[in-house]
Design a protein around this motif. Structure first.
Motif, PDB file in Angstrom:
ATOM      1  N   VAL A  48      36.505  34.392 -48.163  1.00  0.00           N
ATOM      2  CA  VAL A  48      37.318  34.047 -49.333  1.00  0.00           C
ATOM      3  C   VAL A  48      38.785  34.359 -49.074  1.00  0.00           C
ATOM      4  N   ALA A  49      39.631  33.412 -49.409  1.00  0.00           N
ATOM      5  CA  ALA A  49      41.075  33.626 -49.350  1.00  0.00           C
ATOM      6  C   ALA A  49      41.574  33.927 -50.759  1.00  0.00           C
ATOM      7  N   GLU A  68      40.305  37.736 -47.364  1.00  0.00           N
ATOM      8  CA  GLU A  68      41.535  37.710 -46.584  1.00  0.00           C
ATOM      9  C   GLU A  68      42.672  37.233 -47.484  1.00  0.00           C
ATOM     10  N   VAL A  69      43.873  37.692 -47.162  1.00  0.00           N
ATOM     11  CA  VAL A  69      45.066  37.281 -47.901  1.00  0.00           C
ATOM     12  C   VAL A  69      46.001  36.602 -46.911  1.00  0.00           C
ATOM     13  N   ASP A 106      36.102  29.346 -46.912  1.00  0.00           N
ATOM     14  CA  ASP A 106      34.974  28.862 -47.701  1.00  0.00           C
ATOM     15  C   ASP A 106      35.379  28.643 -49.157  1.00  0.00           C
ATOM     16  N   TYR A 107      36.140  29.618 -49.682  1.00  0.00           N
ATOM     17  CA  TYR A 107      36.592  29.531 -51.071  1.00  0.00           C
ATOM     18  C   TYR A 107      38.022  30.057 -51.172  1.00  0.00           C
ATOM     19  N   VAL A 108      38.717  29.593 -52.196  1.00  0.00           N
ATOM     20  CA  VAL A 108      40.011  30.153 -52.576  1.00  0.00           C
ATOM     21  C   VAL A 108      39.851  30.698 -53.983  1.00  0.00           C
ATOM     22  N   VAL A 109      40.210  31.957 -54.173  1.00  0.00           N
ATOM     23  CA  VAL A 109      40.047  32.599 -55.476  1.00  0.00           C
ATOM     24  C   VAL A 109      41.414  33.056 -55.974  1.00  0.00           C
TER      25      VAL A 109
END
Length: 255
Positions: free
Chosen positions: A8-9, A39-40, A75-78
């Motif tokens: 996830v970013a 991760e950022v 996979d995803y951006v949150v």
């Protein structure tokens, strides 16, 4: 995509980065507890919404292209903001109508972009952390989160599982607070009237804490509450869900 340990970013947002970094840390704690690798991306910038809302499509497109490049591999951006989340998931594709390659990339990115609490609830089925928050709260539904992303029941359901929380609903929790990004700058008198109506609704609940999922709305309402000498504390919902209140001053309070 890896469903067991998704990569996830976290899209931090400008306001969180500049005014309330603890919201970002709370988001990371919640996502990791939900089994995500977080991760950022260092290349992230503004989502481009201020330019987009002001009619500057050239700048908005340039910013969006950078965000797409930085976040598409995940996979995803949150996003701990319905406003920025809505910009990425609902408006990016329209910026690239004349660019089939980036339109496709923007659509793919939009499909995997979620507001924080909606992601935890709808995608990960996350249970509440073993934290407590003693006191009554009321919840403001931000416009973009509610109307673009369908965020309504999810934060309330997660708050209901936090020990000590008593939710007191406003008469009109879905009514705009008057922030609206550049709206409050373009139409300050209208914005002030709207936030004043909102703070009256908040006060009528008798709740000790105001929660929401968008820092822009929270800063706007916190400022008005402070000018009215209201005792209501203002916090991002992620801070409560992650158990990161403690000695942390409420939004709008001195450190």
């Amino acid at each position: 995509m890896s469903q067991l340990q998704p990569r996830v970013a976290l899209f931090v947002t400008c306001l969180v980065d500049l005014y309330r970094p603890t919201v970002g840390f709370a988001a990371i704690r919640l996502l990791e507890a939900a089994g995500c690798t977080v991760e950022v991306p260092e290349a992230q910038t503004c989502c481009g919404q201020p330019a987009y809302n002001s009619g500057d499509r050239v700048t908005a497109k340039e910013v969006a292209r950078g965000v797409v490049d930085a976040f598409l591999p995940y996979d995803y951006v949150v996003v701990p903001s319905g406003s920025c989340g809505g910009m990425i998931s609902h408006h990016y594709a329209n910026l690239f109508e004349d660019d089939p390659e980036y339109r496709g990339k923007a659509e793919a990115l939009g499909a995997r972009t979620f507001e924080l609490v909606a992601f935890l609830s709808d995608v990960r089925g996350a249970a509440a952390l073993p934290v407590e928050y003693q006191g009554s709260v009321t919840y403001h539904d931000s416009c973009s989160g509610l109307r673009e992303l369908g965020v309504k029941a999810q934060p309330r359901a997660m708050l209901a599982r936090i020990k000590g929380v008593e939710l007191r609903e406003m008469a009109e929790p879905e009514t705009c607070c008057g922030f609206g990004g550049t709206f409050c700058v373009k139409y300050p008198e209208i914005s002030t009237r709207m936030v004043s109506d909102k703070t009256r609704d908040i006060a009528a609940t008798g709740a000790g804490t105001l929660l929401a999922g968008d820092l822009g709305c929270l800063l706007n309402m916190a400022g008005r509450l402070k000018r009215e000498n209201s005792p209501v504390q203002v916090r991002h919902v992620a801070e409560v869900l992650a158990g990161m209140t403690g000695d942390l001053p409420a939004i709008g309070e001195a450190k």
